[in-house]
Design a protein around this motif. Structure first.
Motif, PDB file in Angstrom:
ATOM      1  N   ALA A   1       0.855  -1.184   0.000  1.00 23.77           N
ATOM      2  CA  ALA A   1       0.000   0.000   0.000  1.00 23.77           C
ATOM      3  C   ALA A   1       0.891   1.233   0.000  1.00 23.77           C
ATOM      4  O   ALA A   1       2.109   1.127   0.176  1.00 23.77           O
ATOM      5  N   ILE A   2       0.271   2.383  -0.165  1.00 21.49           N
ATOM      6  CA  ILE A   2       0.968   3.657  -0.132  1.00 21.49           C
ATOM      7  C   ILE A   2       0.590   4.381   1.157  1.00 21.49           C
ATOM      8  O   ILE A   2      -0.586   4.403   1.540  1.00 21.49           O
ATOM      9  N   VAL A   3       1.574   4.960   1.819  1.00 22.40           N
ATOM     10  CA  VAL A   3       1.304   5.804   2.985  1.00 22.40           C
ATOM     11  C   VAL A   3       0.809   7.140   2.440  1.00 22.40           C
ATOM     12  O   VAL A   3       1.530   7.835   1.728  1.00 22.40           O
ATOM     13  N   THR A   4      -0.454   7.488   2.733  1.00 23.80           N
ATOM     14  CA  THR A   4      -1.048   8.686   2.154  1.00 23.80           C
ATOM     15  C   THR A   4      -1.205   9.837   3.128  1.00 23.80           C
ATOM     16  O   THR A   4      -1.356  10.979   2.713  1.00 23.80           O
ATOM     17  N   ASP A   5      -1.204   9.554   4.424  1.00 27.20           N
ATOM     18  CA  ASP A   5      -1.483  10.609   5.394  1.00 27.20           C
ATOM     19  C   ASP A   5      -1.056  10.147   6.773  1.00 27.20           C
ATOM     20  O   ASP A   5      -0.795   8.955   6.992  1.00 27.20           O
ATOM     21  N   VAL A   6      -1.001  11.099   7.687  1.00 28.80           N
ATOM     22  CA  VAL A   6      -0.811  10.812   9.105  1.00 28.80           C
ATOM     23  C   VAL A   6      -1.903  11.579   9.829  1.00 28.80           C
ATOM     24  O   VAL A   6      -1.989  12.802   9.719  1.00 28.80           O
ATOM     25  N   ARG A   7      -2.758  10.852  10.520  1.00 29.50           N
ATOM     26  CA  ARG A   7      -3.870  11.479  11.252  1.00 29.50           C
ATOM     27  C   ARG A   7      -3.766  11.094  12.716  1.00 29.50           C
ATOM     28  O   ARG A   7      -3.799   9.915  13.044  1.00 29.50           O
ATOM     29  N   GLN A   8      -3.634  12.086  13.552  1.00 32.25           N
ATOM     30  CA  GLN A   8      -3.495  11.871  14.997  1.00 32.25           C
ATOM     31  C   GLN A   8      -2.398  10.847  15.271  1.00 32.25           C
ATOM     32  O   GLN A   8      -2.582   9.891  16.029  1.00 32.25           O
ATOM     33  N   ASP A   9      -1.248  11.028  14.622  1.00 32.87           N
ATOM     34  CA  ASP A   9      -0.068  10.168  14.774  1.00 32.87           C
ATOM     35  C   ASP A   9      -0.273   8.740  14.271  1.00 32.87           C
ATOM     36  O   ASP A   9       0.462   7.831  14.651  1.00 32.87           O
ATOM     37  N   VAL A  10      -1.286   8.504  13.431  1.00 34.20           N
ATOM     38  CA  VAL A  10      -1.548   7.185  12.860  1.00 34.20           C
ATOM     39  C   VAL A  10      -1.326   7.260  11.352  1.00 34.20           C
ATOM     40  O   VAL A  10      -1.890   8.133  10.682  1.00 34.20           O
ATOM     41  N   LEU A  11      -0.511   6.343  10.812  1.00 30.24           N
ATOM     42  CA  LEU A  11      -0.283   6.296   9.367  1.00 30.24           C
ATOM     43  C   LEU A  11      -1.524   5.770   8.662  1.00 30.24           C
ATOM     44  O   LEU A  11      -2.132   4.789   9.104  1.00 30.24           O
ATOM     45  N   ILE A  12      -1.884   6.420   7.555  1.00 34.03           N
ATOM     46  CA  ILE A  12      -3.032   5.998   6.753  1.00 34.03           C
ATOM     47  C   ILE A  12      -2.488   5.364   5.474  1.00 34.03           C
ATOM     48  O   ILE A  12      -1.643   5.942   4.791  1.00 34.03           O
ATOM     49  N   LEU A  13      -2.980   4.169   5.160  1.00 33.88           N
ATOM     50  CA  LEU A  13      -2.545   3.423   3.984  1.00 33.88           C
ATOM     51  C   LEU A  13      -3.643   3.430   2.931  1.00 33.88           C
ATOM     52  O   LEU A  13      -4.828   3.519   3.256  1.00 33.88           O
ATOM     53  N   ARG A  14      -3.228   3.288   1.661  1.00 37.55           N
ATOM     54  CA  ARG A  14      -4.194   3.244   0.560  1.00 37.55           C
ATOM     55  C   ARG A  14      -3.722   2.236  -0.481  1.00 37.55           C
ATOM     56  O   ARG A  14      -2.534   2.113  -0.760  1.00 37.55           O
ATOM     57  N   VAL A  15      -4.668   1.541  -1.079  1.00 39.06           N
ATOM     58  CA  VAL A  15      -4.394   0.590  -2.164  1.00 39.06           C
ATOM     59  C   VAL A  15      -5.139   1.042  -3.410  1.00 39.06           C
ATOM     60  O   VAL A  15      -6.014   1.915  -3.331  1.00 39.06           O
ATOM     61  N   PRO A  16      -4.830   0.443  -4.575  1.00 34.10           N
ATOM     62  CA  PRO A  16      -5.565   0.799  -5.787  1.00 34.10           C
ATOM     63  C   PRO A  16      -7.073   0.660  -5.563  1.00 34.10           C
ATOM     64  O   PRO A  16      -7.521  -0.257  -4.885  1.00 34.10           O
ATOM     65  N   GLY A  17      -7.817   1.572  -6.111  1.00 31.13           N
ATOM     66  CA  GLY A  17      -9.258   1.576  -5.912  1.00 31.13           C
ATOM     67  C   GLY A  17      -9.685   2.564  -4.851  1.00 31.13           C
ATOM     68  O   GLY A  17     -10.856   2.833  -4.673  1.00 31.13           O
ATOM     69  N   GLY A  18      -8.722   3.102  -4.100  1.00 28.78           N
ATOM     70  CA  GLY A  18      -9.012   4.153  -3.146  1.00 28.78           C
ATOM     71  C   GLY A  18      -9.291   3.728  -1.728  1.00 28.78           C
ATOM     72  O   GLY A  18      -9.507   4.577  -0.878  1.00 28.78           O
ATOM     73  N   LEU A  19      -9.335   2.421  -1.437  1.00 26.16           N
ATOM     74  CA  LEU A  19      -9.591   1.985  -0.070  1.00 26.16           C
ATOM     75  C   LEU A  19      -8.487   2.481   0.847  1.00 26.16           C
ATOM     76  O   LEU A  19      -7.305   2.277   0.576  1.00 26.16           O
ATOM     77  N   GLU A  20      -8.855   3.169   1.934  1.00 23.84           N
ATOM     78  CA  GLU A  20      -7.889   3.672   2.916  1.00 23.84           C
ATOM     79  C   GLU A  20      -8.208   3.106   4.287  1.00 23.84           C
ATOM     80  O   GLU A  20      -9.364   2.868   4.612  1.00 23.84           O
ATOM     81  N   TRP A  21      -7.167   2.930   5.093  1.00 24.27           N
ATOM     82  CA  TRP A  21      -7.356   2.461   6.461  1.00 24.27           C
ATOM     83  C   TRP A  21      -6.134   2.842   7.294  1.00 24.27           C
ATOM     84  O   TRP A  21      -5.056   3.055   6.767  1.00 24.27           O
ATOM     85  N   PRO A  22      -6.307   2.915   8.623  1.00 25.99           N
ATOM     86  CA  PRO A  22      -5.166   3.206   9.501  1.00 25.99           C
ATOM     87  C   PRO A  22      -4.284   1.969   9.627  1.00 25.99           C
ATOM     88  O   PRO A  22      -4.786   0.837   9.695  1.00 25.99           O
TER      89      PRO A  22
END
Length: 57
Positions: A13-34
């Motif tokens: 996955a790609i690391v797309t963001d950091v929210r409240q010190d938690v890395l957010i991951l994303r895969v093709p298709g746009g699904l994101e999760w901490p």
């Protein structure tokens, strides 16, 4: 941000963001999760090495 990581064997996955010190991951298709285990992530490609090859949009 923007690095490709392996979060489980053969799962990337790609690391797309950091929210409240938690890395957010994303895969093709746009699904994101901490990231459940940020310390268990393994960088497979740096953002600079992915430029022009972004298949995670």
């Amino acid at each position: 941000m923007g690095d490709e990581v392996e979060y489980a064997p053969d799962c990337r996955a790609i690391v797309t963001d950091v929210r409240q010190d938690v890395l957010i991951l994303r895969v093709p298709g746009g699904l994101e999760w901490p990231a459940a285990d940020p310390n268990g992530l393994r960088i497979t490609r740096l953002r600079k090495d992915r430029q022009g090859v972004d298949d995670y949009r």
